[in-house]
Design a protein around this motif. Sequence first.
Motif, PDB file in Angstrom:
ATOM      1  N   ALA A  73       0.964   3.978  -3.138  1.00 15.85           N
ATOM      2  CA  ALA A  73      -0.075   5.147  -2.749  1.00 15.85           C
ATOM      3  C   ALA A  73       0.338   6.161  -3.642  1.00 15.85           C
ATOM      4  N   TYR A  74       1.432   6.258  -4.294  1.00 14.72           N
ATOM      5  CA  TYR A  74       1.535   7.325  -5.118  1.00 14.72           C
ATOM      6  C   TYR A  74       0.751   7.345  -6.783  1.00 14.72           C
ATOM      7  N   ASP A 118      -5.372  10.458   3.197  1.00 19.12           N
ATOM      8  CA  ASP A 118      -6.281   9.177   3.527  1.00 19.12           C
ATOM      9  C   ASP A 118      -5.731   8.259   4.428  1.00 19.12           C
ATOM     10  N   PHE A 119      -4.664   7.861   4.442  1.00 23.24           N
ATOM     11  CA  PHE A 119      -4.062   6.983   5.604  1.00 23.24           C
ATOM     12  C   PHE A 119      -4.247   7.334   7.087  1.00 23.24           C
ATOM     13  N   MET A 176       0.875  -1.155   0.019  1.00 21.43           N
ATOM     14  CA  MET A 176       0.023   0.004   0.048  1.00 21.43           C
ATOM     15  C   MET A 176       0.900   1.306  -0.030  1.00 21.43           C
ATOM     16  N   SER A 177       2.111   1.238   0.883  1.00 21.22           N
ATOM     17  CA  SER A 177       2.947   2.400   0.610  1.00 21.22           C
ATOM     18  C   SER A 177       3.538   2.411  -0.579  1.00 21.22           C
ATOM     19  N   THR A 186      -5.884   5.544  -2.745  1.00 17.34           N
ATOM     20  CA  THR A 186      -5.539   5.406  -1.285  1.00 17.34           C
ATOM     21  C   THR A 186      -6.729   5.294  -0.639  1.00 17.34           C
ATOM     22  N   LYS A 187      -7.991   5.892  -1.061  1.00 22.17           N
ATOM     23  CA  LYS A 187      -9.268   5.399  -0.423  1.00 22.17           C
ATOM     24  C   LYS A 187      -9.504   4.143  -0.411  1.00 22.17           C
ATOM     25  N   PHE A 242      -7.270   1.593  -0.584  1.00 21.67           N
ATOM     26  CA  PHE A 242      -6.608   1.081   0.216  1.00 21.67           C
ATOM     27  C   PHE A 242      -7.053   1.080   1.917  1.00 21.67           C
ATOM     28  N   MET A 263       0.653   9.219   0.968  1.00 23.31           N
ATOM     29  CA  MET A 263      -0.349   8.579   1.785  1.00 23.31           C
ATOM     30  C   MET A 263      -1.236   9.511   2.638  1.00 23.31           C
TER      31      MET A 263
END
Length: 339
Positions: free
Chosen positions: A191-192, A241-242, A187-188, A196-197, A199, A238
Amino acid sequence: MQPIPIKTTVVGSWPFPSWLEFASENLDKFGPADINEMIEDAVVNAIHDQVSAGLDVITDGEQTRLDFNLSFYGFIKGLQANHEETRKFGPPAHDQRGKHTIIEPLTAPKGLGVVEEFKRLKRLAPEGKILKASIPGPYTLSGRMLPGEIYKDRWEITEALLPIVAKELAALVEAGAKEICIDEPSMSCYAYKEDTKRFVDIFNRTVKGIVGKTRIGTHLCFGNYKGRSVGKKTILPMLPDFLDFTVDELHTEMCVLNFAEVHLLERFAEKMDVAVGVIDVKSYYIETVEDIKERIAKCLKYVPADKLAIAPDCGMSQTARWATKQKIANMCTAANLMR
């Protein structure tokens, strides 16, 4: 429990002793009793190393896992290995790891083996240590799987794996796990460029059944296969959203970023505890106590001491044991001095 200021922890993996490296390549020469004895001895070694270094939180060192996620594929039905397609020579990279084609709907009738690992750790560990179990999340676990004709893409594979991982998490809580880390480096890494939502939704549905029953952590990194990163090295994508992860503690690399984005940790610390990588697992420079104190001081500008944990950037499995022991011992000494 009163939080430990500047808590010292590890991501999960610990280096294999040299004899286990040899044995893992010659398993056909050993019987089941021999292999069980080796596993016990290896976990005892990992526990001893971690306790001797002074860690507050210890793991079993993932001594039964020969690969970060491929080790779990042996527990999953519906996979066919494609090892003949891997590159055999040249500098190490992910295309030297096997992929598996999905040939039937994925199931794990006997679980993923993490509960057995944790029960062994609980039996062998000394009293008074915080014990952490770790397991790849479903998105990361899907990383070496090819859809075949069963699933459409990686997202569908992830959805198939999600209830399998969630069931293992529930079983870990039942076994008494007070701290569980769900590793989601994929996920990281993506992420770019990915949603991300989406994830966050996947992660939160994975842990939904254990919220409030254990301490939930997640590990986000940029890859460490054979000591090499694979993701784009920035935590900026990230955000924000994270921040919506249902998690008590989020771990991120910082040494590999040369602490360039340390200020972004303040955003995470508003919502959760933060574990920060202050040891470079990709370098054989042994960080001194003073080096690590300086890095902790940088973190404390943005994360309160009672919300801060320090750790290596990633798991230590790709770093030699002699270096690992020195690095982690210096990290623990630095944390004690800073406290």
